[in-house]
Design a protein around this motif. Structure first.
Motif, PDB file in Angstrom:
ATOM      1  N   SER B 419       0.829  -1.225   0.167  1.00 22.22           N
ATOM      2  CA  SER B 419      -0.020   0.055   0.099  1.00 22.22           C
ATOM      3  C   SER B 419       0.687   1.254  -0.102  1.00 22.22           C
ATOM      4  O   SER B 419       1.861   0.819   0.274  1.00 22.22           O
ATOM      5  CB  SER B 419      -0.777   0.114   0.966  1.00 22.22           C
ATOM      6  OG  SER B 419      -1.736  -0.663   1.387  1.00 22.22           O
ATOM      7  N   GLY B 420      -0.024   2.693  -0.473  1.00 19.88           N
ATOM      8  CA  GLY B 420       0.603   3.609  -0.227  1.00 19.88           C
ATOM      9  C   GLY B 420       0.006   4.742  -0.267  1.00 19.88           C
ATOM     10  O   GLY B 420      -1.081   4.562  -0.764  1.00 19.88           O
ATOM     11  N   PHE B 421       0.048   5.903  -0.698  1.00 24.43           N
ATOM     12  CA  PHE B 421      -0.028   7.182  -0.768  1.00 24.43           C
ATOM     13  C   PHE B 421       0.420   8.433  -0.794  1.00 24.43           C
ATOM     14  O   PHE B 421       1.681   7.927  -1.189  1.00 24.43           O
ATOM     15  CB  PHE B 421      -0.442   7.560   0.742  1.00 24.43           C
ATOM     16  CG  PHE B 421      -0.127   7.835   2.170  1.00 24.43           C
ATOM     17  CD1 PHE B 421       0.070   9.073   1.896  1.00 24.43           C
ATOM     18  CD2 PHE B 421       0.291   6.891   3.162  1.00 24.43           C
ATOM     19  CE1 PHE B 421       1.048   9.386   2.748  1.00 24.43           C
ATOM     20  CE2 PHE B 421       0.959   6.961   3.711  1.00 24.43           C
ATOM     21  CZ  PHE B 421       1.524   8.539   4.838  1.00 24.43           C
ATOM     22  N   GLY B 422      -0.273   9.600  -1.169  1.00 26.68           N
ATOM     23  CA  GLY B 422       0.305  10.397  -2.335  1.00 26.68           C
ATOM     24  C   GLY B 422      -0.139  11.894  -1.098  1.00 26.68           C
ATOM     25  O   GLY B 422      -1.253  12.279  -0.894  1.00 26.68           O
ATOM     26  N   LEU B 423       1.002  12.465  -0.281  1.00 25.70           N
ATOM     27  CA  LEU B 423       0.813  13.480   0.006  1.00 25.70           C
ATOM     28  C   LEU B 423       0.804  14.771  -0.250  1.00 25.70           C
ATOM     29  O   LEU B 423       2.530  15.059  -0.914  1.00 25.70           O
ATOM     30  CB  LEU B 423       1.666  13.923   2.296  1.00 25.70           C
ATOM     31  CG  LEU B 423       1.454  14.760   2.832  1.00 25.70           C
ATOM     32  CD1 LEU B 423       1.498  14.337   3.884  1.00 25.70           C
ATOM     33  CD2 LEU B 423       2.514  16.230   2.934  1.00 25.70           C
ATOM     34  N   GLY B 424       0.126  16.155  -0.803  1.00 27.72           N
ATOM     35  CA  GLY B 424       0.367  17.157  -0.987  1.00 27.72           C
ATOM     36  C   GLY B 424       0.903  18.148   0.176  1.00 27.72           C
ATOM     37  O   GLY B 424       0.323  18.580   0.489  1.00 27.72           O
ATOM     38  N   PHE B 425       2.209  18.077  -0.879  1.00 26.09           N
ATOM     39  CA  PHE B 425       3.131  18.843   0.543  1.00 26.09           C
ATOM     40  C   PHE B 425       3.228  20.272   0.600  1.00 26.09           C
ATOM     41  O   PHE B 425       2.731  21.104   1.751  1.00 26.09           O
ATOM     42  CB  PHE B 425       4.397  19.077   0.299  1.00 26.09           C
ATOM     43  CG  PHE B 425       5.702  19.387   1.655  1.00 26.09           C
ATOM     44  CD1 PHE B 425       5.644  19.160   3.055  1.00 26.09           C
ATOM     45  CD2 PHE B 425       6.319  19.915   0.870  1.00 26.09           C
ATOM     46  CE1 PHE B 425       6.157  19.447   3.392  1.00 26.09           C
ATOM     47  CE2 PHE B 425       6.675  21.188   2.147  1.00 26.09           C
ATOM     48  CZ  PHE B 425       7.194  20.909   3.252  1.00 26.09           C
ATOM     49  N   ASP B 426       2.441  20.859  -0.520  1.00 27.66           N
ATOM     50  CA  ASP B 426       2.192  22.077  -0.920  1.00 27.66           C
ATOM     51  C   ASP B 426       0.704  22.366   0.302  1.00 27.66           C
ATOM     52  O   ASP B 426       0.532  23.712   0.779  1.00 27.66           O
ATOM     53  CB  ASP B 426       1.609  22.999  -1.975  1.00 27.66           C
ATOM     54  CG  ASP B 426       3.374  22.630  -2.509  1.00 27.66           C
ATOM     55  OD1 ASP B 426       4.862  23.147  -2.448  1.00 27.66           O
ATOM     56  OD2 ASP B 426       3.349  21.562  -3.716  1.00 27.66           O
ATOM     57  N   ARG B 427      -0.302  21.321   0.247  1.00 31.51           N
ATOM     58  CA  ARG B 427      -1.499  21.446   0.451  1.00 31.51           C
ATOM     59  C   ARG B 427      -1.436  22.023   2.285  1.00 31.51           C
ATOM     60  O   ARG B 427      -1.755  22.329   2.989  1.00 31.51           O
ATOM     61  CB  ARG B 427      -2.262  20.696   0.236  1.00 31.51           C
ATOM     62  CG  ARG B 427      -2.849  21.035  -0.860  1.00 31.51           C
ATOM     63  CD  ARG B 427      -4.069  20.193  -1.782  1.00 31.51           C
ATOM     64  NE  ARG B 427      -4.470  20.860  -3.072  1.00 31.51           N
ATOM     65  CZ  ARG B 427      -5.007  19.410  -3.448  1.00 31.51           C
ATOM     66  NH1 ARG B 427      -6.179  18.727  -3.151  1.00 31.51           N
ATOM     67  NH2 ARG B 427      -5.404  19.984  -4.773  1.00 31.51           N
ATOM     68  N   LEU B 428      -0.364  20.879   2.857  1.00 34.83           N
ATOM     69  CA  LEU B 428       0.144  20.422   4.415  1.00 34.83           C
ATOM     70  C   LEU B 428       0.431  21.984   4.737  1.00 34.83           C
ATOM     71  O   LEU B 428       0.110  22.714   5.721  1.00 34.83           O
ATOM     72  CB  LEU B 428       0.773  19.547   4.148  1.00 34.83           C
ATOM     73  CG  LEU B 428       1.688  18.996   6.467  1.00 34.83           C
ATOM     74  CD1 LEU B 428       0.224  18.702   6.928  1.00 34.83           C
ATOM     75  CD2 LEU B 428       2.380  17.850   5.920  1.00 34.83           C
ATOM     76  N   ILE B 429       1.536  22.587   4.077  1.00 37.16           N
ATOM     77  CA  ILE B 429       1.993  24.046   3.877  1.00 37.16           C
ATOM     78  C   ILE B 429       0.607  24.408   4.747  1.00 37.16           C
ATOM     79  O   ILE B 429       0.489  25.767   5.354  1.00 37.16           O
ATOM     80  CB  ILE B 429       3.083  24.579   3.717  1.00 37.16           C
ATOM     81  CG1 ILE B 429       3.900  23.212   3.381  1.00 37.16           C
ATOM     82  CG2 ILE B 429       3.129  25.975   3.477  1.00 37.16           C
ATOM     83  CD1 ILE B 429       4.489  23.108   4.569  1.00 37.16           C
TER      84      ILE B 429
END
Lengths: 453, 453
Positions: B419-429
């Motif tokens: 399994s895996g995922f993608g995290l939108g780094f700019d949205r986290l900021i």
């Protein structure tokens, strides 16, 4: 679900623990009377975990499906191993085959494969000891770079990958277009892949003080050498208030930090390369950690090379005003000094417009760091902070001043002396692992004519 | 050269120290009888250092050149400050102006500037309190992501930026060509900028066990929304032997880790946003740290949304089989739950070919994490590890199986659940700083028609 333990933890912390769950891929299997011995690896470290399977627990015809490359899940107890190769082993209580690997088809059977062959199956080569070790070292070295800068109050910045500017004045750029559309339709102007984040990093260092990038950079050069890829990763720190000497100090400190911590934290992986690839590796790494880098001016480098040319008979004759060639770099760092060598104060005519002019008006405050075996791994400079000198450079080099108005603003408003450098990350990995082809340090390398995966 | 101390160190560690050298940019100057007070900032932290300049040391007509934006170098003693705003200040012994900033031209005078105006001078906006704080938080959050994964035995991997494949089946790609040449001349086949490193990350996780990428990704979408950029940074972990639940657990743990450590380690910067931008910020961040994320199936989300539609009157009517829209995401995470919400088990027809088919044969083991104010920040899934099911998916979606032979190899040889995922780094900021436009989290953002710097 039960917690799955990684083999690195199991081998270090779980001595005597019962009912441990591990998962991994089979490296070898050996059957003897009543028992089979299966070595599995899960990528967490170089070492395998030996599983001891009682044929009473799993019948032999079932055990025979456990072939090299197959994936399994096992539950068992961690006990001291009577074997010499390992301290601990697992006595298996229950074993499940997750995925088989047909021994007649699986390309990675237990034998040595050539690097060339493995490049063609880059999606599988990560399952070998050698590439597993390279990628673990690559991962750790990257983290160490971040840790180094974060401890020293640097901010990690993301400079643009798609850019309108051509930092180095280098000719060979990749252009970016929206698929199926006209050249400039998306951005309304020509767009390229970055060759360096330096110019925008300079802008950010004028507010954040000390910054660094760590990201991909690109060259569309049609050359096939072992040291060049079309896509590679660079680390580019940029420091307000640093002069060239402080710039060199920082680069030397960074390289020493990464090498010494990789030697410590990835000792098993480094040992693999020292034993099977290059007997001199660990000694070479230790010299880099312990000895100060040699620092010589470009003019002195040319003097040494001219003298050496009588014996070496270089293909490119060393001449003041010409760039150093790979053969020159290797002579200096491998033969003459047998140490990392910093060459600084280059002729201004062979360097880009943004480097700071020295008082002799013939040289600029540039520096390169050459490593044995790898050659240039760092290139940097003090940047020209004087508005008038920078404008003159831009004009003299026939560049369009309109493109650099924002960059000139940095010299108009609160300009400061500042310096920076670029470190070729893939080349540092070549040096750390004694790998001679950059294609073997990057999981899926990109070179002219090669775009698999 | 004397060592230059950064202001963050000076304010924390150098109380009472004499003869300290600092450098920085002038934020304000105030003159009184016999003395001037100059606040300087060097980007190492939000706080300024107050310099007290005796007109006996530097004459007033010289002091007048120290205007907002100018850069200076000062030597002095760190002494307790009688003022209320700061604990320590520097009594200056010697001061040098490194670069002036003409008050009639310098665009960042002491007043509030709009985000729109500052976007136009992105090379200078880093010098404001707000953007300095955003970029420091961005830097720290990135480092925390690396630390999180490294502590958990993940390997950091570099997946290709230039790629031949189109992971999501998304239409809008950037194509890469060598400048001035035919479309396919350099790589001998069409080349694109990556939209996700997932497929190659899967290959690497089958050898290294647990891996993560952290790099730039691209979408050539012609849409101008506050949440989309053409170039953005993604974190993509991929874990062998993980099912969907473990995938969600890891994503929740990661977000909590980053948020809680940023709140601790960048407390001054977070306080700035809580005081001047969004009074509810710190409370919202603390809820994310303390409360478990809500987890609901997609079908339940649709049920809730249909019920809510009577009051909310959504533009897009919620319907089973349709994707969730931004208004739906925001309703769930902001109004209904006021917490991060994980939605999982989506209809298979709206998800890509590689997601694992659930036993109901209608849904796949996919998950999205929605954050209040920002919406979707994570998208992930358990991957289809069964060779036959994957082949059927590829065929049913009309994709060319030849392009995926290497990817199918991963299911042929030692396949494992993963399994895996993608995290939108700019949205986290965006979430961390309560910034509502993605253009303000990236130093030099790229959007349709915008390619400055």
């Amino acid at each position: 679900m039960d917690q799955i333990y990684v083999i690195k933890e199991v081998l270090n912390f779980y001595e005597g623990k019962q009912g441990v769950v591990v998962c991994g891929w089979v490296r070898t299997r050996r059957d003897s009377k009543g028992f089979s011995f299966v070595e599995i690896n899960d990528g967490s470290c170089l070492k395998n975990l030996q599983l001891v399977i009682d044929h009473g627990t799993l019948p032999l015809d079932e055990v025979k499906r456990i072939t090299t490359g197959a994936s399994i899940r096992a539950i068992g107890d961690i006990v001291p191993s009577p074997g010499k190769k390992q301290k601990w082993e697992m006595h298996v209580r229950k074993l499940e085959i997750l995925g088989e690997a047909d021994p007649n088809k699986y390309p990675l059977q237990k034998k040595r494969h050539s690097d060339e062959f493995l490049r063609k199956i880059a999606h599988l080569r990560v399952r070998t000891n050698k590439y597993g070790a390279i990628y673990r070292i690559r991962s750790r070295a990257a983290f160490l770079i971040h840790r180094f800068f974060q401890q020293r109050h640097f901010s990690y910045i993301h400079t643009p990958i798609i850019t309108s500017s051509d930092c180095e004045g280098a000719g060979d750029l990749f252009q970016v277009i929206k698929r199926g559309e006209e050249l400039d339709s998306f951005f309304k102007r020509p767009a390229f892949l970055t060759v360096s984040g330096q110019l925008t990093a300079e802008a950010l260092c004028m507010g954040l003080g000390k910054v660094y990038t760590f990201g991909p950079t690109f060259r569309a050069e049609d050359s096939n050498t072992p040291r060049h890829a079309a896509e590679f990763w660079m680390v580019e720190p940029e420091m307000a208030f640093y002069d060239l000497e402080q710039d060199i100090d920082l680069a030397e400190e960074l390289i020493k930090y990464v090498v010494s911590n990789v030697v410590k934290e990835n000792s098993e992986d480094i040992e693999l390369f020292t034993r099977f690839v290059d007997k001199g590796l660990l000694e070479r790494l230790n010299r880099v950690i312990e000895e100060p880098f040699v620092r010589i001016e470009y003019s002195e480098a040319i003097f040494i090379l001219k003298h050496a040319d009588k014996k070496e008979n270089f293909i490119f004759k060393p001449e003041w005003g010409e760039d150093l060639q790979t053969e020159h770099e290797r002579y200096l760092s491998e033969k003459h000094f047998n140490l990392p060598v910093v060459v600084y104060n280059y002729p201004k005519d062979i360097k880009p417009f943004y480097m700071r002019l020295n008082d002799d008006e013939k040289t600029v405050a540039a520096m390169d760091i050459l490593l044995p075996q790898v050659g240039e791994v760092v290139g940097g400079s003090q940047r020209e902070e004087r508005y008038d000198v920078l404008v003159r450079n831009i004009e003299q080099m026939g560049m369009d001043i309109e493109d650099y108005l924002w960059y000139l603003d940095l010299r108009k408003y609160g300009s400061v002396p500042h310096s920076g450098f670029g470190l070729g990350f893939d080349r540092l990995i070549m040096f750390l692992c004694s790998v001679h082809n950059i294609r073997d340090t990057i999981p899926f390398p990109r070179t002219p004519g090669t775009l698999n995966f």
